[in-house]
Design an enzyme around this catalytic site. Structure first.
Site, PDB file in Angstrom:
ATOM      1  N   PRO A 130      -2.841   7.326   0.647  1.00 26.65           N
ATOM      2  CA  PRO A 130      -2.092   6.177   0.113  1.00 26.65           C
ATOM      3  C   PRO A 130      -2.065   4.967   1.049  1.00 26.65           C
ATOM      4  O   PRO A 130      -2.079   3.829   0.597  1.00 26.65           O
ATOM      5  CB  PRO A 130      -0.681   6.742  -0.095  1.00 26.65           C
ATOM      6  N   PHE A 158      -5.991   9.069  -5.291  1.00 26.98           N
ATOM      7  CA  PHE A 158      -7.208   8.723  -6.030  1.00 26.98           C
ATOM      8  C   PHE A 158      -8.211   9.877  -6.001  1.00 26.98           C
ATOM      9  O   PHE A 158      -9.425   9.670  -5.901  1.00 26.98           O
ATOM     10  CB  PHE A 158      -7.860   7.447  -5.477  1.00 26.98           C
ATOM     11  N   GLU A 243     -23.228   9.740  -1.591  1.00 29.63           N
ATOM     12  CA  GLU A 243     -22.169   9.274  -2.483  1.00 29.63           C
ATOM     13  C   GLU A 243     -22.416   7.835  -2.930  1.00 29.63           C
ATOM     14  O   GLU A 243     -22.240   7.494  -4.105  1.00 29.63           O
ATOM     15  CB  GLU A 243     -20.806   9.377  -1.795  1.00 29.63           C
TER      16      GLU A 243
END
Length: 389
Positions: A130, A158, A243
Site C-alpha cells: 500500500p 493490487f 513480466e
C-alpha cells in the site's frame, strides 16, 4: 513475421487455443465480468489442456516449449473481451509459477508447481504494498525468523488472484536494516492462520480478483523460504523482463483486437450514403494506429526471441512495455471514438477494452518508473546485469 517466429506447430497451437477459448471461456465471460468471480472449473480445464505448463519442465507436467507459444497464449487471451480473465490466467502461470520454478526446491515444485500446471492449485505473487507501489525496495512487510519458523507481518495490495489463490509467493524483509539486500521470498498457503484477503473494486479488469492481503503474525515453516535468504530483490528483478514483455504483448494484442473490431464495424456502419470506412479522416487515423501497433509487435517479438535465447533484455523489455501500453491506450481510445455513441455502450467491446487497457501503463511498474529506469541506462550509462546467474 509469421514465418520468422512462428512454425506450423505454433499455428496449430494457436488454432487449438482459439477453439478452446470460444467453446470453454467465451460463453462465461459476461457472467464473470458481472460477478467479478471466475469459477474454479475453468482453471482445471486450462490445466488439462496443458496451457499452464507451456514453458515449464516436463518433470512437473509441463510442455517445455519455446516462448512464442507463450506469446500465442497471451495474444489470444486478449481477444475474448476480458482482459481481467486474461490477467487471472497469466498472473497465475507467469508471475506466481515463475518463482516456483526458479526458486522453489524439489518439495515445493512437487507440491505446488506440478498441481499449478494441472490447474489444481492457483497462485498469486505478492510484492506491491500500500505504501510502496513501484518502489519494491521500500516494502515494509517483515519475515522474522524464530527457530524453525518465520513470522510474517505486513500487507500487500493490487494482488491479482489474491482471493482465489491457494498459495502466495510473498516478498518480505528478513533483515529490514539491510534495505533491498534484506528481502527474501516465501511460499505461504492462503489458509494459514493470520492471512486475510480483501477484494478491491476496480475501474477495469472486472472479472479478475484483485485483493489487498494482510499478514498478522503469520507463522510458516522455515522450509517455505524460497532460494536463499536475502536474495529476494535479485530474484524479483530477474523476472521483471518477462513480466514487462508479457504486459507489452498483451498491449499490442488488445490494440490489434480493437482495430480489427473497428474495421468490421466501419464496413457495416453507414453515414451520408456510404459506409464510414470510406471516409478519409477515419481511414487515415486507423492506419496510423495500425502502423504504431505493428511497430510495437515487431519490437516485442524481437525482444521475446532474444529472451528465449536466455539473453538479458531488461532494456528492451522496459521499452516494450512503455511504448506498447501507451500505443494501446491511444489506439483503443481512437477506435471507441470511431464507433460514435455505440462505443460508449457496454454491449459493444470498446468501452470495456478502454477501461481494461488503462491498467497497462500502471501495472508491473508505472510508465514513469520505467522512464527513469531507461534514463539511467541511456543517459547515465548504467549497465544492468543479471542479478542471479
Amino acid at each position: 513475421m509469421e514465418s520468422i517466429y512462428f512454425t506450423e506447430e505454433h499455428q496449430l497451437f494457436r488454432k487449438s487455443l482459439q477453439e478452446f477459448l470460444q467453446k470453454e471461456v467465451v460463453p462465461h465471460i459476461e457472467k464473470w465480468e458481472k460477478t467479478g468471480s471466475i469459477e474454479r472449473f475453468i482453471w482445471k480445464k486450462f490445466g488439462e489442456m496443458g496451457f499452464f505448463g507451456i514453458n515449464y519442465p516436463e518433470a512437473y507436467g509441463g510442455l517445455n516449449l519455446d516462448l512464442f507459444y507463450t506469446v500465442i497464449f497471451l495474444e489470444e487471451l486478449q481477444k475474448i473481451k476480458s482482459s481481467g480473465f486474461a490477467a487471472a490466467m497469466w498472473a497465475h502461470s507467469y508471475l506466481a509459477m515463475t518463482h516456483l520454478n526458479a526458486e522453489g526446491d524439489e518439495r515445493i515444485k512437487q507440491d505446488y508447481l506440478a498441481p499449478s500446471i494441472l490447474g489444481d492449485k492457483i497462485g498469486a505473487l505478492c510484492i506491491t504494498e500500500p505504501f510502496g507501489g513501484s518502489d519494491v525496495a521500500g516494502m515494509r512487510t517483515t519475515a522474522i525468523k524464530h527457530g524453525d519458523k518465520y513470522v510474517i507481518n505486513g500487507s500487500k495490495t493490487f494482488i491479482t488472484n489474491g482471493v482465489y489463490a491457494d498459495y502466495y509467493i510473498v516478498a518480505a524483509k528478513t533483515s529490514p536494516e539491510l534495505g533491498n539486500k534484506g528481502i527474501s521470498i516465501f511460499l505461504v498457503d492462503t489458509d494459514t492462520l493470520g492471512v486475510s484477503a480483501t477484494k478491491l473494486d476496480k475501474l477495469g479488469w472486472r472479472a479478475s480478483d484483485t485483493a489487498e492481503i494482510a499478514f498478522d503474525n503469520v507463522e510458516i515453516s522455515a522450509a517455505n523460504l524460497m532460494g536463499e535468504e536475502g536474495k529476494g530483490f535479485p530474484y524479483i528483478m530477474q523476472h521483471f523482463a518477462l513480466e514487462r514483455l508479457i504486459m507489452a504483448i498483451n498491449a499490442h494484442a488488445r490494440a490489434e483486437y480493437a482495430i480489427d473490431y473497428t474495421i468490421e464495424y466501419m464496413s457495416q456502419r453507414e453515414a451520408f450514403g456510404k459506409t464510414i470506412d470510406k471516409f478519409q479522416a477515419l481511414r487515415h487515423t486507423l492506419v496510423e494506429h495500425a502502423t504504431d501497433v505493428e511497430h510495437c509487435k515487431v519490437f516485442n517479438y524481437a525482444a521475446v526471441a532474444r529472451l528465449d535465447k536466455k539473453e538479458y533484455v531488461v532494456k528492451e523489455a522496459t521499452m516494450a512495455k512503455l511504448k506498447s501500453t501507451k500505443v494501446a491506450d491511444e489506439t483503443i481510445y481512437s477506435c471507441l471514438q470511431m464507433l460514435g455513441g455505440y462505443g460508449y455502450m457496454e454491449e459493444y467491446p470498446l468501452a470495456r477494452l478502454l477501461r481494461d487497457s488503462r491498467l497497462g501503463p500502471i501495472g508491473g511498474g508505472t510508465s514513469e518508473i520505467l522512464k527513469e529506469i531507461l534514463s539511467k541506462m541511456i543517459i547515465d550509462n548504467k549497465n544492468y546485469t543479471p542479478a542471479v546467474e
